[in-house]
Design a protein around this motif. Structure first.
Motif, PDB file in Angstrom:
ATOM      1  N   TYR A 107      -6.845  -1.442   7.183  1.00  0.00           N
ATOM      2  CA  TYR A 107      -5.470  -1.844   7.700  1.00  0.00           C
ATOM      3  C   TYR A 107      -4.729  -1.346   6.538  1.00  0.00           C
ATOM      4  O   TYR A 107      -4.139  -0.749   5.945  1.00  0.00           O
ATOM      5  CB  TYR A 107      -5.168  -3.366   7.423  1.00  0.00           C
ATOM      6  CG  TYR A 107      -4.235  -4.168   7.194  1.00  0.00           C
ATOM      7  CD1 TYR A 107      -3.722  -5.119   8.557  1.00  0.00           C
ATOM      8  CD2 TYR A 107      -3.387  -4.049   6.282  1.00  0.00           C
ATOM      9  CE1 TYR A 107      -2.240  -5.419   8.724  1.00  0.00           C
ATOM     10  CE2 TYR A 107      -1.775  -4.824   6.273  1.00  0.00           C
ATOM     11  CZ  TYR A 107      -1.801  -5.069   7.564  1.00  0.00           C
ATOM     12  OH  TYR A 107      -0.179  -5.831   8.079  1.00  0.00           O
ATOM     13  N   PHE A 108      -2.874  -1.028   7.422  1.00  0.00           N
ATOM     14  CA  PHE A 108      -1.829  -0.287   6.828  1.00  0.00           C
ATOM     15  C   PHE A 108      -0.893  -1.172   7.028  1.00  0.00           C
ATOM     16  O   PHE A 108      -0.511  -1.484   8.139  1.00  0.00           O
ATOM     17  CB  PHE A 108      -1.687   1.172   7.152  1.00  0.00           C
ATOM     18  CG  PHE A 108      -0.236   1.519   6.538  1.00  0.00           C
ATOM     19  CD1 PHE A 108      -0.400   1.171   5.224  1.00  0.00           C
ATOM     20  CD2 PHE A 108       0.293   1.493   7.165  1.00  0.00           C
ATOM     21  CE1 PHE A 108       1.212   1.964   4.453  1.00  0.00           C
ATOM     22  CE2 PHE A 108       1.838   2.068   6.720  1.00  0.00           C
ATOM     23  CZ  PHE A 108       2.328   2.357   5.419  1.00  0.00           C
ATOM     24  N   GLY A 109       0.267  -2.154   6.365  1.00  0.00           N
ATOM     25  CA  GLY A 109       1.110  -2.788   7.135  1.00  0.00           C
ATOM     26  C   GLY A 109       2.001  -3.587   6.018  1.00  0.00           C
ATOM     27  O   GLY A 109       2.169  -3.291   4.864  1.00  0.00           O
ATOM     28  N   GLU A 110       3.216  -4.255   6.072  1.00  0.00           N
ATOM     29  CA  GLU A 110       4.272  -4.564   5.638  1.00  0.00           C
ATOM     30  C   GLU A 110       3.736  -6.105   5.229  1.00  0.00           C
ATOM     31  O   GLU A 110       4.927  -6.505   4.116  1.00  0.00           O
ATOM     32  CB  GLU A 110       5.641  -4.655   5.917  1.00  0.00           C
ATOM     33  CG  GLU A 110       5.544  -5.731   7.476  1.00  0.00           C
ATOM     34  CD  GLU A 110       6.666  -5.040   8.080  1.00  0.00           C
ATOM     35  OE1 GLU A 110       8.204  -5.574   6.880  1.00  0.00           O
ATOM     36  OE2 GLU A 110       6.845  -5.032   8.589  1.00  0.00           O
ATOM     37  N   ASP A 111       2.777  -7.294   5.425  1.00  0.00           N
ATOM     38  CA  ASP A 111       3.463  -8.354   5.737  1.00  0.00           C
ATOM     39  C   ASP A 111       2.043  -8.950   5.041  1.00  0.00           C
ATOM     40  O   ASP A 111       0.392  -8.446   5.797  1.00  0.00           O
ATOM     41  CB  ASP A 111       3.652  -8.365   6.782  1.00  0.00           C
ATOM     42  CG  ASP A 111       3.338 -10.097   7.006  1.00  0.00           C
ATOM     43  OD1 ASP A 111       3.220 -10.837   5.999  1.00  0.00           O
ATOM     44  OD2 ASP A 111       4.478 -10.637   7.995  1.00  0.00           O
ATOM     45  N   GLU A 112       1.560  -9.547   3.824  1.00  0.00           N
ATOM     46  CA  GLU A 112       0.453  -9.662   3.841  1.00  0.00           C
ATOM     47  C   GLU A 112       0.031 -10.962   4.571  1.00  0.00           C
ATOM     48  O   GLU A 112      -1.320 -11.742   4.797  1.00  0.00           O
ATOM     49  CB  GLU A 112       0.696 -10.458   2.451  1.00  0.00           C
ATOM     50  CG  GLU A 112       1.021  -9.590   0.489  1.00  0.00           C
ATOM     51  CD  GLU A 112      -0.732  -9.457   1.147  1.00  0.00           C
ATOM     52  OE1 GLU A 112      -1.596 -10.113   0.113  1.00  0.00           O
ATOM     53  OE2 GLU A 112      -1.077  -7.723   1.284  1.00  0.00           O
ATOM     54  N   ALA A 113       0.708 -12.284   5.282  1.00  0.00           N
ATOM     55  CA  ALA A 113      -0.104 -12.867   5.981  1.00  0.00           C
ATOM     56  C   ALA A 113      -0.681 -12.202   7.243  1.00  0.00           C
ATOM     57  O   ALA A 113      -1.547 -12.498   7.649  1.00  0.00           O
ATOM     58  CB  ALA A 113       1.325 -13.823   6.991  1.00  0.00           C
ATOM     59  N   HIS A 114      -0.634 -10.851   7.906  1.00  0.00           N
ATOM     60  CA  HIS A 114      -0.573 -10.101   8.887  1.00  0.00           C
ATOM     61  C   HIS A 114      -2.477  -9.618   8.123  1.00  0.00           C
ATOM     62  O   HIS A 114      -3.368  -9.897   8.994  1.00  0.00           O
ATOM     63  CB  HIS A 114      -0.475  -8.780   8.708  1.00  0.00           C
ATOM     64  CG  HIS A 114       0.889  -9.208  10.132  1.00  0.00           C
ATOM     65  ND1 HIS A 114       1.827  -7.962  10.716  1.00  0.00           N
ATOM     66  CD2 HIS A 114       1.472  -9.819  10.403  1.00  0.00           C
ATOM     67  CE1 HIS A 114       2.480  -8.359  11.420  1.00  0.00           C
ATOM     68  NE2 HIS A 114       2.569  -9.505  11.058  1.00  0.00           N
ATOM     69  N   ARG A 115      -2.559  -9.669   6.988  1.00  0.00           N
ATOM     70  CA  ARG A 115      -3.460  -8.552   6.846  1.00  0.00           C
ATOM     71  C   ARG A 115      -4.216  -9.819   6.269  1.00  0.00           C
ATOM     72  O   ARG A 115      -5.604  -9.822   7.101  1.00  0.00           O
ATOM     73  CB  ARG A 115      -3.862  -8.194   5.473  1.00  0.00           C
ATOM     74  CG  ARG A 115      -4.505  -8.081   4.700  1.00  0.00           C
ATOM     75  CD  ARG A 115      -4.386  -7.625   3.486  1.00  0.00           C
ATOM     76  NE  ARG A 115      -3.715  -8.772   1.962  1.00  0.00           N
ATOM     77  CZ  ARG A 115      -4.961  -9.432   1.989  1.00  0.00           C
ATOM     78  NH1 ARG A 115      -6.095  -9.351   2.131  1.00  0.00           N
ATOM     79  NH2 ARG A 115      -4.630  -9.832   1.563  1.00  0.00           N
TER      80      ARG A 115
ATOM     81  N   ALA B 185      -1.321   6.773   7.331  1.00  0.00           N
ATOM     82  CA  ALA B 185      -2.509   6.337   6.716  1.00  0.00           C
ATOM     83  C   ALA B 185      -3.896   5.768   7.874  1.00  0.00           C
ATOM     84  O   ALA B 185      -5.069   6.416   7.067  1.00  0.00           O
ATOM     85  CB  ALA B 185      -1.658   4.613   6.751  1.00  0.00           C
ATOM     86  N   VAL B 186      -2.893   6.423   9.383  1.00  0.00           N
ATOM     87  CA  VAL B 186      -4.428   5.864   9.967  1.00  0.00           C
ATOM     88  C   VAL B 186      -5.186   7.416  10.120  1.00  0.00           C
ATOM     89  O   VAL B 186      -6.393   7.109   9.745  1.00  0.00           O
ATOM     90  CB  VAL B 186      -3.934   6.041  11.521  1.00  0.00           C
ATOM     91  CG1 VAL B 186      -4.923   6.086  12.605  1.00  0.00           C
ATOM     92  CG2 VAL B 186      -2.919   4.891  11.448  1.00  0.00           C
ATOM     93  N   GLN B 187      -5.143   8.647   9.759  1.00  0.00           N
ATOM     94  CA  GLN B 187      -5.224   9.236   9.941  1.00  0.00           C
ATOM     95  C   GLN B 187      -6.195   9.812   8.707  1.00  0.00           C
ATOM     96  O   GLN B 187      -7.546   9.741   8.169  1.00  0.00           O
ATOM     97  CB  GLN B 187      -4.682  10.781   9.863  1.00  0.00           C
ATOM     98  CG  GLN B 187      -5.330  12.028   9.570  1.00  0.00           C
ATOM     99  CD  GLN B 187      -4.846  13.392  10.440  1.00  0.00           C
ATOM    100  OE1 GLN B 187      -3.999  13.105  11.636  1.00  0.00           O
ATOM    101  NE2 GLN B 187      -5.467  14.346   9.558  1.00  0.00           N
ATOM    102  N   GLU B 188      -6.278   9.471   7.878  1.00  0.00           N
ATOM    103  CA  GLU B 188      -6.841   9.006   6.222  1.00  0.00           C
ATOM    104  C   GLU B 188      -8.185   7.938   5.974  1.00  0.00           C
ATOM    105  O   GLU B 188      -9.315   8.432   5.597  1.00  0.00           O
ATOM    106  CB  GLU B 188      -5.356   9.276   4.336  1.00  0.00           C
ATOM    107  CG  GLU B 188      -6.791   9.437   3.708  1.00  0.00           C
ATOM    108  CD  GLU B 188      -6.009   9.599   2.537  1.00  0.00           C
ATOM    109  OE1 GLU B 188      -6.386   8.554   1.783  1.00  0.00           O
ATOM    110  OE2 GLU B 188      -4.680   9.646   2.328  1.00  0.00           O
TER     111      GLU B 188
END
Length: 202
Positions: free
Chosen positions: A8-16, A63-66
């Motif tokens: 997961y890569f994102g800005e929002d802890e709520a999403h994670r 991030a997706v590629q890695e």
């Protein structure tokens, strides 16, 4: 038993937090607890963190590629809010982001970009927990994001210290059928995740 390792890569802890609990409960909802496990790559996710929308936009393709190449992820989720976007702008944003991904990763990457924020879904859950026998179908998705945050956290600018435990608690009590019947955006999200899982399991 099939184990799907995900990043997961994102800005929002709520999403994670919501995503982790959603996937765990989804396995139970589908009756697949003996067949499927989602393995969250915590080490990767805390190495790659987006602090804001601009950073997510700038780094998500890397991030997706890695994640797929170096960490052997089976699927990948990118989280980004589009708070005030229209449906047309939303579709354009999805197309632009997909164009930045390697073609090899398109079918295994989920762009978790709700037009309405995760808090709207949690707000529905909170209402259902307080009034489980109610048949009232109030639309919350047209209400401003700040109203959802105030309803959940008591403030439109709550810190993660306050909001994260609430997101954790409510998302662990997710009722799929109820939320699908109330929220069109959750229904779309849920159906798209199911499609991703079916493709990945082939």
């Amino acid at each position: 038993m099939r184990i799907l390792k995900y990043g997961y890569f994102g800005e929002d802890e709520a999403h994670r937090i919501f995503l982790a609990n959603y996937l765990e409960l989804l396995v139970l909802h589908l009756g697949k607890s003996e067949e499927l496990i989602f393995d969250f790559d915590e080490l990767f996710t805390y190495k790659f963190r987006g602090r804001n929308k601009s950073e997510v936009d700038a780094r998500f393709a890397e991030a997706v590629q890695e994640g797929f190449v170096d960490y052997q992820h089976d699927i990948f989720f990118v989280g980004r809010d589009l708070d005030t976007f229209t449906n047309h702008e939303f579709k354009d944003k999805i197309m632009v982001m997909k164009s930045q991904l390697s073609a090899n990763f398109h079918d295994k990457t989920f762009l978790m970009i709700p037009v309405q924020c995760i808090e709207h879904w949690l707000w529905y859950i909170k209402i259902n927990l307080k009034n489980p026998s109610s048949t009232k179908n109030e639309s919350l998705e047209s209400k401003p994001r700040k109203d959802a945050k105030i309803a959940l956290y008591g403030s439109a600018r709550a810190t993660n210290q306050i909001s994260n435990p609430i997101v954790e608690e409510l998302s662990m009590k997710l009722d799929f059928d109820y939320l699908e019947s109330r929220s069109e955006s959750f229904k779309t999200f849920h159906q798209q995740v199911l499609q991703l899982i079916i493709q990945t399991m082939k």
